[in-house]
Every structure is written in C-alpha cells, then in structure tokens.
Design an enzyme around this catalytic site. Structure first.
Site, PDB file in Angstrom:
ATOM      1  N   LYS A   8      45.906  38.191  40.434  1.00 20.57           N
ATOM      2  CA  LYS A   8      46.023  36.786  40.289  1.00 20.57           C
ATOM      3  C   LYS A   8      45.039  36.127  40.161  1.00 20.57           C
ATOM      4  CE  LYS A   8      49.129  35.887  43.674  1.00 20.57           C
ATOM      5  NZ  LYS A   8      49.318  37.489  43.874  1.00 20.57           N
ATOM      6  N   ARG A  83      55.476  29.758  45.829  1.00 21.03           N
ATOM      7  CA  ARG A  83      55.785  31.141  46.053  1.00 21.03           C
ATOM      8  C   ARG A  83      57.422  31.182  46.679  1.00 21.03           C
ATOM      9  NH1 ARG A  83      50.215  33.329  46.985  1.00 21.03           N
ATOM     10  NH2 ARG A  83      50.305  35.546  47.939  1.00 21.03           N
ATOM     11  N   ARG A 122      40.373  47.134  48.203  1.00 22.01           N
ATOM     12  CA  ARG A 122      39.809  45.981  48.011  1.00 22.01           C
ATOM     13  C   ARG A 122      38.885  45.462  49.095  1.00 22.01           C
ATOM     14  NH1 ARG A 122      43.333  40.833  46.676  1.00 22.01           N
ATOM     15  NH2 ARG A 122      44.594  41.168  48.518  1.00 22.01           N
ATOM     16  N   ARG A 150      40.210  42.991  53.807  1.00 18.92           N
ATOM     17  CA  ARG A 150      40.874  41.569  53.667  1.00 18.92           C
ATOM     18  C   ARG A 150      41.740  41.647  55.047  1.00 18.92           C
ATOM     19  NH1 ARG A 150      43.347  37.807  49.007  1.00 18.92           N
ATOM     20  NH2 ARG A 150      45.358  37.879  50.297  1.00 18.92           N
ATOM     21  N   ARG A 161      54.143  41.903  52.764  1.00 18.66           N
ATOM     22  CA  ARG A 161      53.831  41.078  51.778  1.00 18.66           C
ATOM     23  C   ARG A 161      54.544  41.492  50.604  1.00 18.66           C
ATOM     24  NH1 ARG A 161      47.684  41.675  51.379  1.00 18.66           N
ATOM     25  NH2 ARG A 161      48.025  40.193  49.530  1.00 18.66           N
TER      26      ARG A 161
HETATM   27  P1  AMP Z   1      47.026  35.249  48.462  1.00 20.01           P
HETATM   28  O1  AMP Z   1      45.190  35.165  48.515  1.00 20.01           O
HETATM   29  O2  AMP Z   1      47.245  34.471  47.295  1.00 20.01           O
HETATM   30  O3  AMP Z   1      47.441  36.539  48.342  1.00 20.01           O
HETATM   31  O4  AMP Z   1      47.622  34.582  49.706  1.00 20.01           O
HETATM   32  C1  AMP Z   1      47.085  35.107  50.970  1.00 20.01           C
HETATM   33  C2  AMP Z   1      48.225  34.720  52.043  1.00 20.01           C
HETATM   34  O5  AMP Z   1      48.302  33.126  52.122  1.00 20.01           O
HETATM   35  C3  AMP Z   1      49.855  35.017  51.660  1.00 20.01           C
HETATM   36  O6  AMP Z   1      50.031  36.116  52.202  1.00 20.01           O
HETATM   37  C4  AMP Z   1      50.407  33.828  52.778  1.00 20.01           C
HETATM   38  O7  AMP Z   1      50.209  33.866  53.989  1.00 20.01           O
HETATM   39  C5  AMP Z   1      49.383  32.748  52.192  1.00 20.01           C
HETATM   40  N1  AMP Z   1      49.882  32.125  51.093  1.00 20.01           N
HETATM   41  C6  AMP Z   1      48.931  31.598  50.009  1.00 20.01           C
HETATM   42  N2  AMP Z   1      49.573  30.827  49.163  1.00 20.01           N
HETATM   43  C7  AMP Z   1      50.926  30.634  49.595  1.00 20.01           C
HETATM   44  C8  AMP Z   1      52.167  29.875  49.090  1.00 20.01           C
HETATM   45  N3  AMP Z   1      51.948  29.118  47.930  1.00 20.01           N
HETATM   46  N4  AMP Z   1      52.830  29.782  50.068  1.00 20.01           N
HETATM   47  C9  AMP Z   1      53.002  30.145  51.247  1.00 20.01           C
HETATM   48  N5  AMP Z   1      52.058  31.243  51.775  1.00 20.01           N
HETATM   49  C10 AMP Z   1      50.788  31.149  50.992  1.00 20.01           C
END
Ligand code: AMP
Length: 205
Positions: A8, A83, A122, A150, A161
C-alpha cells in the site's frame, strides 16, 4: 486497501507522484506521532506494537484534520484507511461535510505466504521511517539513518495483523462493494512497476 505487506505504501507513493495529489497514510502519521513522543503517539504505540488497530475515534480525528480545508478539493489518496466499517462510515460523513466523493477503492491482493516473506525482509529507517528493501546497502538511502526491522514486523505480530485484517478490515471491502464507490481489485504480486501499472489502469478505466 490490502493486507499488511501488500504494498500500500509503495504503491501509494508512486500514485502520489504520478497523480500529483497528496497521500495520507494513517500508519505513517501514527509512526511520526510515536517518534515525536506526542500523547497520541504514546497511546497508539501500545496498539501498533501488538498488531492491533488504533481506536476508530483517534484515526477519524487524524483523517478529519488531514482532509480539512481546500486539500480535499484537489484530490487525495488515503493509504491504510479505512480499516474498519465504522471508519468507512465516519469517512463517509467527513466527505459529505466536505462535499467530495471517493473515485475508487483499490484493493491490493497478495497471498499470505508472500506477505510473511515480504515483511520478514522489510527494513525501515530508524530516523526517517522510509521503508527500504534489503540490498539497498547498510544505511537509509533517503537520510543515511540506520535500518532495522519495523517494530510490528515480528512473525507473531504479523500473524495477529493478518487476523485483524481478515476480521476487521476485509468487511470494509464488502461494505464498499454494496456502495456506489467502485472497488478495483489489483493483483499485488510482481515487480513494483508492474503492480503500479495495474493500479493505474484500474483507476483510469
Ligand atoms: P500500516 O503502516 O498501514 O501497516 O499501519 C501500521 C499500524 O498502525 C497498524 O497495524 C495499526 O496498529 C495502526 N493503523 C494504521 N492505520 C490504521 C487505521 N486506519 N485504523 C487503525 N489502526 C491503524
């Protein structure tokens, strides 16, 4: 949209360049708040490190602020949001207030085994947060900072996740499929540029 590791962020950045519109990635905004040590960042960290979702009200506050003003009129890309179904409903209200509509929901499809492999490889920069693949040398190509896995890419957190994605995020796709917004499904396996062409073809049909 897409599971963790679907690409993404990578595809969002390419689209941001190609279309010349801003991208709002809730994960990046949360990681930035974590690094800056704000109250929101500290609250979010507990959820992120456990592979759980940050509460909807926190996320909707971030998005409402990001889209405020004339920003939304020029167009935008939302990355990693919504999400949950309540987030999609909240986004609907925010957009209604702003008088704008979504053109498309892009769903990047990648099988679990590819995700687990991608995420264990990653590396991200401890300084600036850039995601750089292995083989980019010892340091961050953007700022020279130190690279590390990460925090939420540990195998047990990745499993959580993926579960969270299936339970809470996949229903958002069904929700949009029943709405007026077109859902474009894109095969996310392949070279970054190939996937980018598929995304581009999907949204300009
Ligand atoms: P990402 O970088 O998009 O993979 O997001 C990393 C982490 O941030 C996720 O595993 C969630 O803990 C939190 N997070 C990011 N976007 C959202 C969202 N829209 N709703 C809830 N948690 C989020």
């Amino acid at each position: 949209m897409g599971p963790p590791g679907a690409g993404k962020g990578t595809q969002g950045e390419i689209l941001e360049q190609d279309l010349g519109v801003p991208r709002y990635a809730t994960g990046d905004i949360l990681r930035e708040a974590k690094r800056a040590g704000t109250a929101m960042g500290r609250e979010a960290q507990r959820y992120m490190d456990a592979g759980e979702l940050v509460p909807d009200d926190v996320i909707l506050g971030i998005v409402r602020e990001a889209l405020a003003g004339e920003v939304a009129e020029r167009g935008f890309i939302l990355d990693g949001f919504p999400r949950t179904v309540p987030q999609a409903e909240g986004l609907g209200r925010i957009l209604e207030d702003l008088g704008v509509r979504l053109d498309a929901v892009v769903d990047i499809d990648v099988p679990d085994e590819v995700i687990v492999r991608r995420l264990s490889d990653r590396r991200v920069c401890r300084e600036c947060g850039a995601a750089v693949g292995p083989g980019d040398g010892g340091a961050c190509s953007a700022c020279g900072g130190e690279l590390a896995p990460r925090a939420d890419d540990r195998p047990e957190t990745v499993r959580r996740r993926l579960e969270v994605y299936r339970d809470q995020t996949a229903p958002v796709l069904a929700w949009y499929a029943a709405s007026a917004v077109p859902v474009v499904r894109v095969d996310g396996v392949g070279a970054v540029r190939e996937v980018a062409s598929r995304v581009r073809a999907g949204i300009t049909r």
